[in-house]
Write a protein that holds these residues in place. Structure first.
Motif, short mmCIF file in Angstrom:
data_model
loop_
_atom_site.label_atom_id
_atom_site.label_comp_id
_atom_site.label_asym_id
_atom_site.label_seq_id
_atom_site.Cartn_x
_atom_site.Cartn_y
_atom_site.Cartn_z
N ASP A 31 15.39 -2.98 -8.91
CA ASP A 31 15.60 -1.95 -7.91
C ASP A 31 14.56 -0.85 -8.03
O ASP A 31 13.97 -0.40 -7.04
CB ASP A 31 17.01 -1.36 -8.06
CG ASP A 31 17.48 -0.64 -6.80
OD1 ASP A 31 16.64 -0.09 -6.07
OD2 ASP A 31 18.70 -0.60 -6.56
N ALA A 32 14.31 -0.40 -9.26
CA ALA A 32 13.32 0.65 -9.49
C ALA A 32 11.93 0.20 -9.07
O ALA A 32 11.16 0.97 -8.48
CB ALA A 32 13.32 1.06 -10.96
N THR A 33 11.59 -1.05 -9.37
CA THR A 33 10.29 -1.59 -8.98
C THR A 33 10.17 -1.65 -7.46
O THR A 33 9.14 -1.29 -6.88
CB THR A 33 10.08 -2.98 -9.57
OG1 THR A 33 10.12 -2.90 -11.00
CG2 THR A 33 8.74 -3.56 -9.14
N ALA A 34 11.24 -2.11 -6.79
CA ALA A 34 11.23 -2.19 -5.33
C ALA A 34 11.06 -0.81 -4.71
O ALA A 34 10.31 -0.63 -3.74
CB ALA A 34 12.52 -2.84 -4.84
N ALA A 35 11.76 0.17 -5.27
CA ALA A 35 11.65 1.54 -4.76
C ALA A 35 10.22 2.05 -4.91
O ALA A 35 9.66 2.67 -3.99
CB ALA A 35 12.62 2.45 -5.50
N SER A 36 9.62 1.77 -6.06
CA SER A 36 8.24 2.20 -6.31
C SER A 36 7.26 1.52 -5.37
O SER A 36 6.36 2.15 -4.82
CB SER A 36 7.88 1.90 -7.77
OG SER A 36 6.53 2.24 -8.04
N GLU A 37 7.46 0.21 -5.14
CA GLU A 37 6.56 -0.55 -4.26
C GLU A 37 6.64 -0.02 -2.83
O GLU A 37 5.62 0.16 -2.16
CB GLU A 37 6.94 -2.03 -4.30
CG GLU A 37 6.72 -2.71 -5.63
CD GLU A 37 5.30 -3.18 -5.84
OE1 GLU A 37 4.48 -3.03 -4.90
OE2 GLU A 37 5.00 -3.71 -6.91
N SER A 38 7.85 0.20 -2.34
CA SER A 38 8.02 0.70 -0.97
C SER A 38 7.43 2.09 -0.81
O SER A 38 6.75 2.38 0.18
CB SER A 38 9.50 0.72 -0.60
OG SER A 38 10.03 -0.58 -0.53
N THR A 39 7.68 2.94 -1.80
CA THR A 39 7.16 4.31 -1.76
C THR A 39 5.65 4.33 -1.75
O THR A 39 5.02 5.13 -1.04
CB THR A 39 7.70 5.12 -2.95
OG1 THR A 39 9.13 5.16 -2.90
CG2 THR A 39 7.16 6.54 -2.93
N ALA A 40 5.05 3.43 -2.54
CA ALA A 40 3.59 3.38 -2.62
C ALA A 40 2.97 2.88 -1.33
O ALA A 40 1.90 3.34 -0.91
CB ALA A 40 3.16 2.50 -3.79
N ALA A 41 3.64 1.93 -0.66
CA ALA A 41 3.08 1.33 0.56
C ALA A 41 3.27 2.22 1.78
O ALA A 41 2.44 2.18 2.71
CB ALA A 41 3.71 -0.03 0.80
N LEU A 42 4.34 3.00 1.81
CA LEU A 42 4.70 3.74 3.01
C LEU A 42 3.60 4.65 3.55
O LEU A 42 3.32 4.60 4.77
CB LEU A 42 5.97 4.56 2.75
CG LEU A 42 6.52 5.34 3.94
CD1 LEU A 42 6.88 4.40 5.09
CD2 LEU A 42 7.75 6.15 3.52
#
Length: 223
Positions: A31-42
């Motif tokens: 979950d933390a990795t997914a949150a980080s990936e989405s935040t970075a791409a946005l």
């Protein structure tokens, strides 16, 4: 004899507790990795939409868009039942960010979420962001799917009827929807994702992957 059985049961209990704790820790990390990936791409996706650029693969792009359906029973290391592949349909315009294609962004204000949406879906891609599954914002029956991470679609069940959901496409056009219904269905109910006359459907698996949670929405305003 009873003492030995009691000790064995205690050991088994501790092993089970350790396994559950380990699995929960794994999910938290995912979950933390997914949150980080989405935040970075946005930010890159928003910038690409704002500049209306990269509607064709840029030099060095690592992915291309295809309307071919994904395998119906692709391996899934998380044990989550594979969703049925959609019938190929008209594709949506995309923008590229970090050489990956996106169809837009999704906002769920009541959950505090703003997420980029990848143009093609797979279980691997959903580890990073929600994905476009079928349909279009312009034509209707848009279906977006994601893992049940809390940072993605894990809290869909908390959405109330009437809650606002906003999808912004690759042209920067804004579509506003209202939650109209919740459905919890068996994963093997073929066609359930695209069934019905819904303008937008959001789907994820329930805890354990035994069922699927679907939020059905109808459009309130659009371009």
């Amino acid at each position: 004899m009873k003492t030995k059985i009691g000790i064995l049961l205690m050991v088994l209990g501790f092993v089970l507790m350790a396994a559950v704790a380990g699995w929960n820790l794994y999910l938290q990390r995912e979950d933390a990795t997914a949150a980080s990936e989405s935040t970075a791409a946005l930010p890159d996706v928003l910038a690409a939409i704002g500049e209306n650029k990269s509607v064709t693969p840029p030099p060095g792009a690592v992915e291309t868009i295809s309307v071919s359906p994904a395998p119906t029973h692709a391996p899934n290391p998380e044990g989550i039942t594979e969703v049925p592949s959609p019938t190929p349909a008209p594709t949506m315009k995309v923008v590229y960010a970090k050489n990956k294609p996106y169809v837009g962004t999704l906002q769920i204000p009541s959950l505090g979420l703003t997420l980029p949406v990848q143009a093609q879906w797979s279980y691997a891609k959903m580890k990073h962001t929600p994905c476009h599954y079928s349909g279009t914002a312009e034509g209707g029956n848009l279906v977006l799917i994601a893992h049940n991470y809390k940072s993605h679609f894990g809290n869909l069940k908390e959405l109330a009827i009437g809650d606002e959901i906003i999808f912004t496409d690759a042209d920067g056009l804004v579509y506003t929807y209202a939650v109209d219904a919740h459905e919890t269905l068996q994963p093997n109910q073929n066609g359930y994702l695209t069934a019905g006359d819904w303008d937008l459907s959001l789907s994820t698996c329930t805890a354990g992957g035994t069922m699927r949670e679907i939020v059905r929405c109808n459009i309130v305003s659009g371009p």
